[in-house]
Design a protein around this motif. Structure first.
Motif, short mmCIF file in Angstrom:
data_model
loop_
_atom_site.label_atom_id
_atom_site.label_comp_id
_atom_site.label_asym_id
_atom_site.label_seq_id
_atom_site.Cartn_x
_atom_site.Cartn_y
_atom_site.Cartn_z
N GLU A 31 29.23 38.13 26.16
CA GLU A 31 28.53 38.67 24.99
C GLU A 31 29.50 39.57 24.23
O GLU A 31 30.16 40.43 24.82
CB GLU A 31 27.30 39.48 25.40
CG GLU A 31 26.54 40.05 24.20
CD GLU A 31 25.28 40.79 24.58
OE1 GLU A 31 24.34 40.81 23.77
OE2 GLU A 31 25.22 41.35 25.69
N LEU A 32 29.60 39.34 22.94
CA LEU A 32 30.44 40.18 22.08
C LEU A 32 29.54 40.81 21.02
O LEU A 32 28.98 40.11 20.17
CB LEU A 32 31.54 39.36 21.41
CG LEU A 32 32.47 40.14 20.48
CD1 LEU A 32 33.30 41.16 21.27
CD2 LEU A 32 33.38 39.21 19.69
N MET A 132 28.84 33.53 24.28
CA MET A 132 29.85 32.49 24.47
C MET A 132 29.90 32.03 25.91
O MET A 132 29.42 32.72 26.82
CB MET A 132 31.22 33.04 24.05
CG MET A 132 31.29 33.50 22.60
SD MET A 132 32.84 34.41 22.25
CE MET A 132 32.45 36.01 22.99
N ARG A 133 30.51 30.88 26.11
CA ARG A 133 30.72 30.32 27.44
C ARG A 133 32.21 30.03 27.61
O ARG A 133 32.86 29.45 26.73
CB ARG A 133 29.93 29.02 27.58
CG ARG A 133 30.14 28.28 28.91
CD ARG A 133 29.26 27.05 28.96
NE ARG A 133 29.55 26.17 27.84
CZ ARG A 133 28.78 25.15 27.48
NH1 ARG A 133 27.66 24.91 28.12
NH2 ARG A 133 29.14 24.38 26.46
N THR A 196 31.44 29.34 21.44
CA THR A 196 30.27 30.11 21.02
C THR A 196 29.02 29.24 21.12
O THR A 196 28.97 28.14 20.58
CB THR A 196 30.44 30.62 19.58
OG1 THR A 196 31.63 31.40 19.50
CG2 THR A 196 29.25 31.46 19.16
N ILE A 197 28.02 29.75 21.84
CA ILE A 197 26.76 29.00 21.98
C ILE A 197 25.64 29.62 21.14
O ILE A 197 24.63 28.97 20.90
CB ILE A 197 26.33 28.88 23.45
CG1 ILE A 197 26.22 30.25 24.13
CG2 ILE A 197 27.33 28.02 24.22
CD1 ILE A 197 25.79 30.18 25.59
N ALA A 198 25.85 30.84 20.67
CA ALA A 198 24.90 31.47 19.73
C ALA A 198 25.64 32.58 19.01
O ALA A 198 26.25 33.44 19.64
CB ALA A 198 23.69 32.02 20.47
N GLY A 199 25.59 32.55 17.68
CA GLY A 199 26.29 33.56 16.92
C GLY A 199 26.17 33.34 15.43
O GLY A 199 25.58 32.35 14.98
N ASN A 204 32.04 27.38 16.33
CA ASN A 204 33.31 28.07 16.44
C ASN A 204 33.65 28.36 17.89
O ASN A 204 32.78 28.42 18.76
CB ASN A 204 33.33 29.36 15.63
CG ASN A 204 32.64 30.51 16.33
OD1 ASN A 204 31.52 30.37 16.81
ND2 ASN A 204 33.29 31.65 16.39
N LEU A 205 34.93 28.54 18.14
CA LEU A 205 35.42 29.03 19.41
C LEU A 205 36.06 30.38 19.17
O LEU A 205 36.46 30.70 18.04
CB LEU A 205 36.42 28.04 20.03
CG LEU A 205 37.73 27.75 19.28
CD1 LEU A 205 38.82 28.78 19.60
CD2 LEU A 205 38.25 26.37 19.61
#
Length: 259
Positions: A31-32, A132-133, A196-199, A204-205
Motif C-alpha cells: 500500500e502506498l 499493488m502486488r 498496481t491493482i487499485a489506484g 500502471n506498474l
C-alpha cells in the motif's frame, strides 16, 4: 496391489510439491499512501503522528517495516507531499490492518491529535492510495542496502502507465524478463517492483530504487542507458510503445522511516 499401496505416498509428495510451489510464488501486497499537505503545521502534525503513533502500531500489528518519504528539495512538489509505504504478506493482512489499528488502545491514545483533528484544522488536504502486488520475479519487499545518512539518499519512485491493458502487460513482462536484473546489476538497491491493482492511474506498474546521492543516481541512469542488456531489449517489437506516461518522484526518507 503394490501400486495401490504406494499411491497415497505419491499423492502426498505431489501435494507437498504443489504447496511449496504456491508458497514460493506468493507475492507481497503493498500500500502506498500519498498525503497532500499545504503547510508546515500539517507536515509537523503528520510527522508526529507517523513517528509516535502509526509506525509503532504498525509494528505491533504485523507490519515489520514502514517507509516514509518526502520529495527532495529540488522537486517542484517539495514540502507538499508525504509518501507512506507499507508491505504486507497477503491481501488478507492488508484488509485486516485498519481494523487492528482501531482496536489498538495505545495507537488511539498516541495518535489522538491526528485522529481527532478538527475539521477546520486537518493534518492533510487529501490522501491518494495505491494498492499493488509484487511482480512475479521480484515478489517480495527488500529493504534498501544503503547505509549512508538518510538525508543524503535519493529514493526513486517511478510509475509507468500503459496506453492499453495489453501493452501494460507487455511492460510488466519486460521487467520480469530482464529489465529489473539490470537495476540489480547496477547496484540500484531496489525496494520493490509491483503491478498496481487499485489506484488513481491505471493500468500502471510502480517500482522504487535507491541511490546514495543524486550524483550516483545520475551515474546509475547513464550506465543503464548504455547497458548491453537494455540495448538488446528496448527495440524488440513486443516491447515497443508500452509506456504512455513516466511519472518520476525523487524522494528522501524521513529520519524516523524504517528504511
Amino acid at each position: 496391489m503394490k501400486l495401490i499401496k504406494t499411491l497415497p505416498i505419491g499423492l502426498f509428495s505431489l501435494c507437498l510439491l504443489l504447496s511449496i510451489s504456491v508458497f514460493a510464488q506468493k507475492r507481497d501486497i503493498y500500500e502506498l499512501k500519498t498525503y497532500h499537505i499545504s503547510s508546515p503545521e500539517q507536515e509537523a502534525m503528520l510527522d508526529s503522528y507517523l513517528e509516535k503513533a502509526f509506525i509503532p502500531a504498525a509494528h505491533r500489528n504485523g507490519v515489520e517495516k514502514v517507509g516514509v518519504f518526502k520529495p527532495i528539495s529540488s522537486q517542484e512538489d517539495a514540502g507538499t507531499k508525504v509518501y507512506v509505504f507499507l508491505p504486507f504478506k497477503s491481501i488478507g493482512d492488508w484488509e485486516g490492518f485498519e481494523d487492528k489499528l482501531l482496536k489498538d488502545k495505545t495507537y488511539l491514545s498516541d495518535g489522538d491529535a491526528y485522529i481527532n483533528a478538527a475539521f477546520d484544522h486537518p493534518p492533510f488536504d487529501r490522501i491518494e492510495t495505491a494498492v499493488m502486488r509484487g511482480m512475479s520475479e521480484h515478489p517480495h519487499f527488500a529493504e534498501s542496502k544503503l547505509t549512508n545518512a538518510k538525508k543524503d539518499r535519493v529514493y526513486e519512485l517511478r510509475s509507468y502507465e500503459g496506453p492499453t491493458e495489453r501493452l501494460y502487460r507487455q511492460k510488466v513482462k519486460m521487467f520480469n524478463s530482464g529489465e529489473m536484473d539490470i537495476f540489480e546489476n547496477l547496484n540500484c538497491s531496489p525496494v520493490f517492483y509491483a503491478e498496481t491493482i487499485a489506484g488513481p492511474r491505471m493500468p500502471n506498474l510502480m517500482y522504487m530504487t535507491t541511490h546514495e546521492n543524486m550524483d550516483i543516481r545520475n551515474e546509475h541512469w547513464d550506465q543503464f542507458r548504455v547497458d548491453p542488456a537494455w540495448l538488446g531489449m528496448r527495440d524488440l517489437e513486443e516491447y515497443k510503445n508500452t509506456v504512455s506516461r513516466n511519472d518520476t518522484r525523487l524522494l528522501y526518507p524521513a529520519e524516523y522511516s524504517d528504511f
